[in-house]
Design an enzyme around this catalytic site. Structure first.
Site, PDB file in Angstrom:
ATOM      1  N   GLY A  60      -7.318  -0.546   9.417  1.00  0.00           N
ATOM      2  CA  GLY A  60      -7.693  -1.678  10.264  1.00  0.00           C
ATOM      3  C   GLY A  60      -8.092  -1.185  11.646  1.00  0.00           C
ATOM      4  O   GLY A  60      -8.003   0.009  11.947  1.00  0.00           O
ATOM      5  N   LYS A 104     -12.796  13.203   0.235  1.00  0.00           N
ATOM      6  CA  LYS A 104     -12.190  12.241   1.166  1.00  0.00           C
ATOM      7  C   LYS A 104     -10.833  12.747   1.628  1.00  0.00           C
ATOM      8  O   LYS A 104      -9.933  12.976   0.822  1.00  0.00           O
ATOM      9  CB  LYS A 104     -12.056  10.872   0.497  1.00  0.00           C
ATOM     10  CG  LYS A 104     -11.526   9.787   1.442  1.00  0.00           C
ATOM     11  CD  LYS A 104     -11.622   8.412   0.789  1.00  0.00           C
ATOM     12  CE  LYS A 104     -11.103   7.318   1.705  1.00  0.00           C
ATOM     13  NZ  LYS A 104     -11.210   5.984   1.086  1.00  0.00           N
ATOM     14  N   SER A 156     -13.812   2.537  -0.539  1.00  0.00           N
ATOM     15  CA  SER A 156     -13.104   2.378  -1.806  1.00  0.00           C
ATOM     16  C   SER A 156     -11.789   1.624  -1.616  1.00  0.00           C
ATOM     17  O   SER A 156     -11.083   1.823  -0.631  1.00  0.00           O
ATOM     18  CB  SER A 156     -12.824   3.757  -2.398  1.00  0.00           C
ATOM     19  OG  SER A 156     -12.160   3.625  -3.624  1.00  0.00           O
ATOM     20  N   GLY A 199      -1.497   1.828  -4.926  1.00  0.00           N
ATOM     21  CA  GLY A 199      -1.144   2.895  -5.870  1.00  0.00           C
ATOM     22  C   GLY A 199      -2.197   3.134  -6.937  1.00  0.00           C
ATOM     23  O   GLY A 199      -1.885   3.383  -8.101  1.00  0.00           O
ATOM     24  N   GLY A 250     -13.721  -0.520   5.674  1.00  0.00           N
ATOM     25  CA  GLY A 250     -12.660  -0.781   4.710  1.00  0.00           C
ATOM     26  C   GLY A 250     -11.984  -2.109   4.930  1.00  0.00           C
ATOM     27  O   GLY A 250     -12.458  -3.156   4.475  1.00  0.00           O
ATOM     28  N   GLY A 294     -12.428   4.323   9.037  1.00  0.00           N
ATOM     29  CA  GLY A 294     -11.134   4.091   9.659  1.00  0.00           C
ATOM     30  C   GLY A 294     -11.282   3.052  10.761  1.00  0.00           C
ATOM     31  O   GLY A 294     -11.726   3.363  11.850  1.00  0.00           O
ATOM     32  N   GLY A 295     -10.977   1.803  10.441  1.00  0.00           N
ATOM     33  CA  GLY A 295     -10.963   0.757  11.456  1.00  0.00           C
ATOM     34  C   GLY A 295     -12.311   0.244  11.903  1.00  0.00           C
ATOM     35  O   GLY A 295     -12.388  -0.534  12.851  1.00  0.00           O
ATOM     36  N   LYS A 337     -13.787   1.222  -6.527  1.00  0.00           N
ATOM     37  CA  LYS A 337     -12.327   1.355  -6.623  1.00  0.00           C
ATOM     38  C   LYS A 337     -11.933   2.705  -7.233  1.00  0.00           C
ATOM     39  O   LYS A 337     -12.484   3.097  -8.272  1.00  0.00           O
ATOM     40  CB  LYS A 337     -11.798   0.200  -7.485  1.00  0.00           C
ATOM     41  CG  LYS A 337     -10.306   0.218  -7.747  1.00  0.00           C
ATOM     42  CD  LYS A 337      -9.487  -0.147  -6.538  1.00  0.00           C
ATOM     43  CE  LYS A 337      -8.005   0.125  -6.763  1.00  0.00           C
ATOM     44  NZ  LYS A 337      -7.260   0.305  -5.518  1.00  0.00           N
ATOM     45  N   CYS A 373      -4.793   9.955  -1.161  1.00  0.00           N
ATOM     46  CA  CYS A 373      -4.116   8.670  -1.347  1.00  0.00           C
ATOM     47  C   CYS A 373      -2.648   8.814  -0.955  1.00  0.00           C
ATOM     48  O   CYS A 373      -1.930   9.631  -1.518  1.00  0.00           O
ATOM     49  CB  CYS A 373      -4.203   8.190  -2.791  1.00  0.00           C
ATOM     50  SG  CYS A 373      -3.323   6.619  -3.000  1.00  0.00           S
TER      51      CYS A 373
END
Lengths: 303, 245
Positions: A218, A166, A21, A72, A266, A244-245, A45, A131
């Protein structure tokens, strides 16, 4: 290809590759470049009750092997997502999609989840309680097992569709939060959301990101993500979605060995729009190299 | 948008810190002036978005200023280097919107995208006045290239060391124009917006994540809703702009 198939919370998917997302919009930017039906699914999203513009710009900063973002939760709000984005998506994507939901209160999560779960296109609900870029919600919900449990229970009550929670890595005890979600009726756990980070502009001597801090993702975060997936998968019985990465087919296999049933990609999508397509193409070759017949055989193999 | 490997065929300084790079390959996806490309550089995670200055057959010209580590690295690239590039990004200038007389206003490294625009407008038989603004004489570039296209070219420098002393807004008092196009630093865009009475188009800049509309890092508010500088922009119509407080 049978070798890549996995079952995620009761739904068979052709492969475990799921764009994460916030890095894939509502799909159609990428549908211009490749047939996104090739994906296992994707997580759209993050959607909230009301439309949100999000944070001031600059919202992005480069890091060594990664990016910090502070968008945000910009999104058109749940009603427009249902009336405009999902019909547009239906033209380019014929599989079940994962609906990512953000919120600022238990009631808001439940409200959005109930509405979105009624959409036939939606296969899973992914509840973002992690988030780092919004106040009064987001990560605050995911940092406390009691709040995580409250959100999970509330969403659980409004839908029979699989609910995946998540989680944030910015916590002291990820396992206790994951277990709280499992005990409250979650069907799965996805992790990790971004790590809170920042960069300072040497010329202006001020933070690059307008909101000062943002979420770091990343390739640099992969080992942290892998470790947390391993810890959670070792302690819950429900499926774990690892992210994650992840940028290569090899990373996917590592994540699955650490206990992930499916793997989200991502930041890589932002750098190489074909990243997920390339990973799916490359998987069989890498599986051959390491003597893996079926991906479903290796889930949790390192536990 | 598509993703291509392009070969560097030229990479030369135009001033002490502004470089011209020519890239060769399948660049057919670049459709309109004002679009940009997003370049992957070894050792840097994010791509570098640079506007297209010109497109001739299978080559693109870009002009970039060395402003940080990524562009410093770009300046070291030699002929023959191959780059992974996303091309044909963003919405460019509306070439058909100009009417008969177009006013083009560029500041610093905002000048390059106006070159391909001037070329297209002149090809279409429009009368084109180009006003270029720089800080000082040593920073001036592309004046002669615009003249060679047949445009009426005027230059201003902030310190008065070349051309008219002042800003691009000091250069067109006596010019009749039906429409304007501008690209440059935001204070300049704002000054142009406030000075020019006709309708026009302004090209904006923002720190981007992806450059193709996926991450929402470069969003802005407009009269017609939220827009992404990289996708619906970088060129915006005058009438849709909301200036940040």
């Amino acid at each position: 290809m049978e070798r890549l198939k996995v079952n995620l919370c009761g739904i068979d998917i052709d492969n475990p590759i799921i764009p994460a997302s916030g890095t894939f919009g509502f799909g159609y930017e990428f549908a211009d470049i490749y047939d996104i039906n090739k994906l296992g699914t994707f997580s759209f999203k993050g959607t909230t009750k009301d439309p949100r513009f999000g944070n001031p710009t600059p919202r992005a900063a480069e890091c060594t092997a990664g990016i910090i973002n502070s968008v945000g939760l910009q999104n058109p709000g749940v009603d427009k997502v249902i009336s405009e984005e999902l019909p547009k998506l239906a033209k380019v994507f014929n599989k079940k999609v994962m609906a990512n939901i953000g919120g600022f209160s238990v009631e808001e999560y439940a409200y959005v989840a109930e509405k979105i779960a009624q959409c036939e296109q939606v296969g899973w609900l992914e509840i973002n309680i992690s988030c780092p870029n919004v106040h009064g919600g987001g990560m605050a919900m995911g940092a406390d097992p009691k709040m995580a449990a409250a959100v999970t229970s509330a969403v659980r009550k409004v839908t029979d569709k699989p609910v995946i929670i998540k989680l944030s890595p910015n916590v002291t005890d990820i396992v206790s939060i994951a277990k709280a979600c499992e005990d409250s009726g979650a069907d799965g756990i996805s992790l990790i959301n971004t790590l809170l980070g920042m960069r300072i502009n040497l010329k202006t001597k001020k933070p690059i990101i307008a909101n000062k801090m943002g979420g770091f993702s990343g390739p640099a975060v992969f080992p942290v993500a892998l470790r947390m997936v391993y810890q959670v998968a070792s302690n819950v019985k429900i499926p774990v979605v690892g992210l994650g990465g992840v940028s290569r087919a090899e990373d996917v296999i590592e994540m699955m060995l650490a206990g992930a049933t499916a793997v989200q990609v991502g930041a890589a999508n932002l750098i190489d729009p074909c990243a997920c397509s390339d990973i799916i193409d490359k998987l069989p070759e890498v599986m051959d190299k390491y003597g893996i017949n079926k991906l479903s055989d290796i889930i949790g193999g390192a536990l | 948008m598509n993703q291509k490997i392009l070969k560097v065929t030229e990479n030369i300084p135009l001033t002490s810190n502004v470089y011209k790079m020519v890239l060769q390959g399948d660049v057919s996806e670049v459709k309109t002036p004002g679009q940009f490309i997003n370049i992957k550089l070894d050792g840097f995670y994010l791509r570098r978005p640079i506007s297209v200055c010109d497109k001739v057959d299978d080559t693109l010209t870009i002009i970039y200023k060395v402003v940080g580590e990524g562009t410093e690295y770009m300046a070291t690239l030699k002929e023959g280097a191959e780059l992974d590039v996303l091309i044909g990004l963003g919405n460019g200038f509306g070439v058909n919107a100009s009417g008969d007389t177009a006013l083009l206003l560029g500041g610093g490294v905002g000048v390059p995208p106006l070159y391909m625009l001037a070329k297209k407008l002149i090809e279409a038989g429009k009368k084109v006045t180009v006003c270029l603004g720089f800080n000082t004489k040593n920073e001036v570039f592309y004046e002669n290239e615009f003249k060679a296209l047949g445009a009426d070219v005027r230059v201003a420098t902030v310190d008065g060391s070349y051309g008219t002393k002042g800003f691009v807004t000091n250069l067109f008092e006596n010019v009749d124009y039906s429409y304007y196009y501008t690209c440059g630093p935001e204070p300049m865009l704002k000054a142009v917006f406030n000075t020019c009475k006709s309708s026009g188009e302004l090209s904006f800049e923002e720190r981007m994540g992806c450059g193709f509309g996926a991450c929402m890092c470069c969003s802005c508010k407009t009269v017609t809703g939220y827009k992404r500088i990289c996708k619906e922009g970088p060129v915006m119509k005058k009438e849709e702009i909301i200036w940040n407080a």
